[in-house]
Motif scaffolding. Structure first.
Motif, short mmCIF file in Angstrom:
data_model
loop_
_atom_site.label_atom_id
_atom_site.label_comp_id
_atom_site.label_asym_id
_atom_site.label_seq_id
_atom_site.Cartn_x
_atom_site.Cartn_y
_atom_site.Cartn_z
N SER A 26 0.84 -1.20 0.00
CA SER A 26 0.00 0.00 0.00
C SER A 26 0.87 1.25 0.00
O SER A 26 2.08 1.19 0.22
CB SER A 26 -0.94 -0.01 1.21
OG SER A 26 -0.24 -0.30 2.40
N ASP A 27 0.25 2.42 -0.23
CA ASP A 27 0.98 3.67 -0.39
C ASP A 27 0.21 4.79 0.28
O ASP A 27 -0.85 5.22 -0.21
CB ASP A 27 1.18 3.97 -1.88
CG ASP A 27 1.97 5.25 -2.14
OD1 ASP A 27 2.39 5.92 -1.16
OD2 ASP A 27 2.15 5.60 -3.32
N SER A 30 -0.85 7.97 -1.72
CA SER A 30 -1.87 7.86 -2.76
C SER A 30 -3.23 8.28 -2.21
O SER A 30 -3.56 8.06 -1.05
CB SER A 30 -1.95 6.42 -3.26
OG SER A 30 -3.08 6.23 -4.08
N SER A 35 -5.29 2.23 -2.22
CA SER A 35 -4.20 3.17 -2.51
C SER A 35 -3.32 2.72 -3.66
O SER A 35 -2.67 3.55 -4.30
CB SER A 35 -3.34 3.37 -1.24
OG SER A 35 -2.66 2.18 -0.90
N THR A 36 -3.27 1.41 -3.92
CA THR A 36 -2.49 0.88 -5.05
C THR A 36 -3.33 -0.13 -5.80
O THR A 36 -3.98 -1.00 -5.19
CB THR A 36 -1.19 0.21 -4.57
OG1 THR A 36 -1.51 -0.79 -3.58
CG2 THR A 36 -0.23 1.22 -3.96
N ASP A 86 -2.88 -6.02 2.01
CA ASP A 86 -1.71 -5.18 1.70
C ASP A 86 -0.53 -5.51 2.59
O ASP A 86 -0.67 -6.07 3.69
CB ASP A 86 -2.04 -3.70 1.82
CG ASP A 86 -2.41 -3.27 3.24
OD1 ASP A 86 -3.16 -4.00 3.91
OD2 ASP A 86 -1.93 -2.21 3.68
N ASP A 179 -5.18 -1.80 2.35
CA ASP A 179 -4.72 -0.55 2.99
C ASP A 179 -4.75 -0.54 4.52
O ASP A 179 -4.74 0.52 5.13
CB ASP A 179 -5.55 0.63 2.47
CG ASP A 179 -5.23 0.95 1.01
OD1 ASP A 179 -4.14 0.58 0.54
OD2 ASP A 179 -6.08 1.56 0.34
#
Length: 413
Positions: A26-27, A30, A35-36, A86, A179
């Motif tokens: 995950s990020d 973002s 998120s990804t 994630d 996430d």
């Protein structure tokens, strides 16, 4: 080991090896949901697998959660099982190559892709309890992702077992979330979509851990706007935002309030990211404490430090925004310990001593509990998470399947 335990060990190992190879990092930067997009690769894999093994109402929500249902074969509460797909942004997670170390004989475990890296009972004491077990690690350059793909493997194996066996159980519902590692695992729509009386996250550590207390957590973002100018003519003009960010970190209490020196029930502040330029900088900080008063104290300390920094350099603009992330699940679970007691009894019935301690972290269960779905946390065996030394024992994962199967059977009315 019984035939059923061996069956669960083989099934969960195969699944974990397959899931771990899928990059699902995950990020936090973002703004997408999830998120990804890569997390949806595993979501699609799980959706197909759930359909194949006979689960019903399988779907991926528009917020990225995989949902499924196993109809009841007996009356009882509707029980949920939750794990996150994630992996943590804290370390490399692309190109994971899981390695199984059969019948661990003790001593040091080496890593094929990083010969200087060593896993041993000296640095990971729990490993000493796993002599004879099968240990799964990554190859030395990535994290493994047992956090929380071990939980995913446990739930998938449980669901398959309930569908194919003749055991009595109430209705079971499943949620695989994206996430979680960046605090966004529980969308506000999830409690209604899951629709359970109570649930369990499979996101815990050592064999027998049944956890019902977590940190309370806030996230802080400090933004610093300096004064930018050419360095050749900067005398008396330049206000370097990065220098101020570094100064902020240096003047915050280090010796008593950071993760490196805290343990047990002590809270902390922790810088997770700093980025920017001489003109503008941003520092992301997480704040943690088991009690709301302690969390408030850490937040007040951060605000006061930012105010002092701004007073010392009035040409800079410094803001500190603190937002809630999750709260200690104990505040709600202690009002009705039924799901905790069921899990503890299931451990004991499987010959496992239940252990309950406060989690120095949080789970999707922290948010679900706060939102009205009681959701303690059950062990998976994962250890040394978020780094290249991450490992898990196959026999611990199999034991978690047994405990969950025992639990749902005991919930029948």
């Amino acid at each position: 080991m019984s035939d059923l335990s061996q069956h669960f060990a083989a099934k969960t190992e195969t699944r974990l090896l397959r899931y771990a190879a899928v990059d699902t990092q995950s990020d936090a930067r973002s703004t997408s949901q999830p998120s990804t997009a890569i997390q949806l690769d595993l979501a699609a894999m799980l959706q197909a697998e759930l359909i194949k093994i006979g689960a019903q109402d399988v779907r991926i929500t528009d917020y990225g959660v995989v949902l499924a249902r196993v109809p009841a074969t007996a009356s009882g509460p509707v029980i949920g099982f939750v794990a996150h797909m994630d992996t943590a942004p804290a370390f490399h997670a692309s190109g994971v190559k899981p390695v199984v170390h059969r019948a661990y004989a003790g001593g040091v475990i080496s890593f094929a892709d990083n010969p200087d890296l060593k896993l041993s009972p000296e640095t990971s004491p729990y490993l000493a309890q796993k002599i004879g077990g099968d240990i799964i690690t990554a190859s030395g350059t990535t994290l493994l992702g047992a956090d929380d793909k071990a939980g995913v493997a446990i739930i998938m194996t449980l669901i398959e077992h309930l569908i194919t066996s003749a055991s009595a159980h109430p209705e079971i519902r499943v949620a695989f979330t994206p996430d979680e590692e960046i605090g966004r695992g529980v969308d506000p729509r999830l409690p209604a979509d899951l629709g359970v009386d109570f649930a369990y996250t499979l996101d815990g550590g050592a064999l027998g851990e049944i956890e019902y207390e977590s940190f309370s957590a806030d996230g802080a973002v400090v933004r610093i706007e300096g004064v930018s100018t050419h360095p050749g003519t900067a005398n008396g003009k330049l206000v370097n935002a990065l220098h101020l960010a570094a100064k902020l970190i240096s003047i915050l209490p280090q010796g008593t309030r950071v993760p490196e020196v805290t343990q047990h029930r002590e809270g902390f502040w922790h810088v997770v990211e700093m980025q920017g330029t001489a003109a503008e900088a941003e520092v992301s900080i997480i704040l943690r404490d088991f009690e709301l008063a302690g969390l408030q104290e850490i937040g007040d300390m951060l605000r006061a430090t930012c105010a002092a920094l701004a007073a010392g350099e009035p040409r800079a603009k410094i803001t500190c925004d603190i937002t809630p992330q999750y709260r200690n699940m104990r505040y709600w679970l202690e009002q009705d310990m039924t799901p905790v007691d069921l899990a503890r009894a299931a451990c004991e019935a499987e010959g496992i001593t239940p252990l309950s301690k406060a989690i120095r972290g949080g789970t999707d269960g922290s948010r679900l509990t706060e939102m009205g779905v009681p959701c303690p946390n059950v062990f998976t065996g994962m250890q040394d998470i978020h780094g290249p030394l991450e490992w898990v024992c196959v026999q611990d994962i199999a034991a978690a399947v047994r405990v969950c199967a025992r639990l749902v059977g005991a919930a029948v009315r």
